[in-house]
Scaffold this active site. Sequence first.
Site, PDB file in Angstrom:
ATOM      1  N   ASP A 138       0.818  -1.209   0.000  1.00  0.00           N
ATOM      2  CA  ASP A 138       0.000   0.000   0.000  1.00  0.00           C
ATOM      3  C   ASP A 138       0.859   1.269   0.000  1.00  0.00           C
ATOM      4  O   ASP A 138       0.441   2.334  -0.435  1.00  0.00           O
ATOM      5  CB  ASP A 138      -0.921  -0.020   1.234  1.00  0.00           C
TER       6      ASP A 138
ATOM      7  N   LEU B  11      -6.302   6.930   3.285  1.00  0.00           N
ATOM      8  CA  LEU B  11      -6.526   7.941   2.248  1.00  0.00           C
ATOM      9  C   LEU B  11      -5.378   8.015   1.242  1.00  0.00           C
ATOM     10  O   LEU B  11      -5.357   8.884   0.387  1.00  0.00           O
ATOM     11  CB  LEU B  11      -6.705   9.324   2.903  1.00  0.00           C
ATOM     12  N   ARG B  12      -4.425   7.085   1.380  1.00  0.00           N
ATOM     13  CA  ARG B  12      -3.274   7.132   0.479  1.00  0.00           C
ATOM     14  C   ARG B  12      -3.711   6.950  -0.982  1.00  0.00           C
ATOM     15  O   ARG B  12      -3.160   7.590  -1.878  1.00  0.00           O
ATOM     16  CB  ARG B  12      -2.256   6.058   0.886  1.00  0.00           C
ATOM     17  N   GLY B  13      -4.684   6.087  -1.205  1.00  0.00           N
ATOM     18  CA  GLY B  13      -5.185   5.838  -2.568  1.00  0.00           C
ATOM     19  C   GLY B  13      -5.744   7.100  -3.198  1.00  0.00           C
ATOM     20  O   GLY B  13      -5.461   7.391  -4.375  1.00  0.00           O
TER      21      GLY B  13
ATOM     22  N   VAL C  63      -2.709   9.614  -3.929  1.00  0.00           N
ATOM     23  CA  VAL C  63      -1.866   9.178  -5.051  1.00  0.00           C
ATOM     24  C   VAL C  63      -2.601   9.342  -6.377  1.00  0.00           C
ATOM     25  O   VAL C  63      -2.023   9.798  -7.370  1.00  0.00           O
ATOM     26  CB  VAL C  63      -1.395   7.720  -4.853  1.00  0.00           C
TER      27      VAL C  63
END
Length: 353
Positions: free
Chosen positions: A207, A288-290, A293
């Site tokens: 991830d 919230l990384r998705g 990015v």
Amino acid sequence: MTAQDLKQLQTPVFPFTAIVGQEEMKLALQLNVIDPKIGGVMIMGDRGTGKSTTIRAIADLLPEIEIVLNDPFNSHKSNLDLMSNEVKQALQENIIFKTEFIKIPMIDLPLGATEDRVCGTIDIEKALTEGVKAFEPGLLAKANRGILYVDEVNLLDDHLVDILLDSAASGWNTVEREGISIRHPARFVLVGSGNPEEGELRPQLLDRFGMHAEIRTVKDPLLRVKVVEERTSFDQEPMVWIKNYETKQQELRERIVFAQNLLPKVELNYELRVKISEVCSRLDVDGLRGDIVTNRAAKAHAAYHGHTEVTVEDIQTIIKLCLRHRLRKDPLETIDSGDKVSKVFNEVFEIES
């Protein structure tokens, strides 16, 4: 020996624009070079599909960078985030330092590397006897402002992968030994590659990579013959081959530099941001990384095509690369090929598949 002579002694690198196929991998690498804050690329695919060749080719393609002369961290002459403490101090004291231009650093991290080799070490004896912070820079220092490549990242110790990902995310590396602490810039594009047959990365580590490119062996016999022929002729006459692709290489180099300069001006409107987050929510992406990015990659893609406004097509092109590796909850699951991401994207953006 002149700089030109040294250049001729270097091992020739296969031109990036001569690489046939593997569009996913090439796109992910170019977008990360335009915006290193995307967070790197994880390239998973079969053996012998040109992963290492492509990564070396993108590093060779990029324009030279200006660094402070004899600085072990490739410090920038004016950007504080890319500058070592010594250079900052010299700047405050109005000391004028010389600079030089070097090729983008491309650092290979060997599988057997120790933590000291990666992070650097502090010479405790020198620190105690002479009262100076004697720091021996590691691979993270050498990779600052460049590319750090880890082949077979799925076989690397998890704690080393953690260190690499932390440095790539924060842009800094901190080494602490016996009460002495050293901090230096370590902003690089992290590129990991691996073969799924040798084991997957843990989902929580996977991830942390910004994008995930999947590459497969070319099945079309004619295309395979073309790849073999091109590689053979490059090995026989590398300098002739490089000269043939000089114009294409320069065009792509200029396009990437233009995109880097355009990136701060690129806008992503609110409605599209909401839809990106809705896709992430429906796919049950943790954290919230998705979302972050995908936003960054969409902007980089727009800049790459010379636009200052992100379009639905930009998002459609990059969203699979940004999200599919974030869907795995069970370490024993395989990574989705992207069909699930495409299906939800089409529903949210109301696109007929």
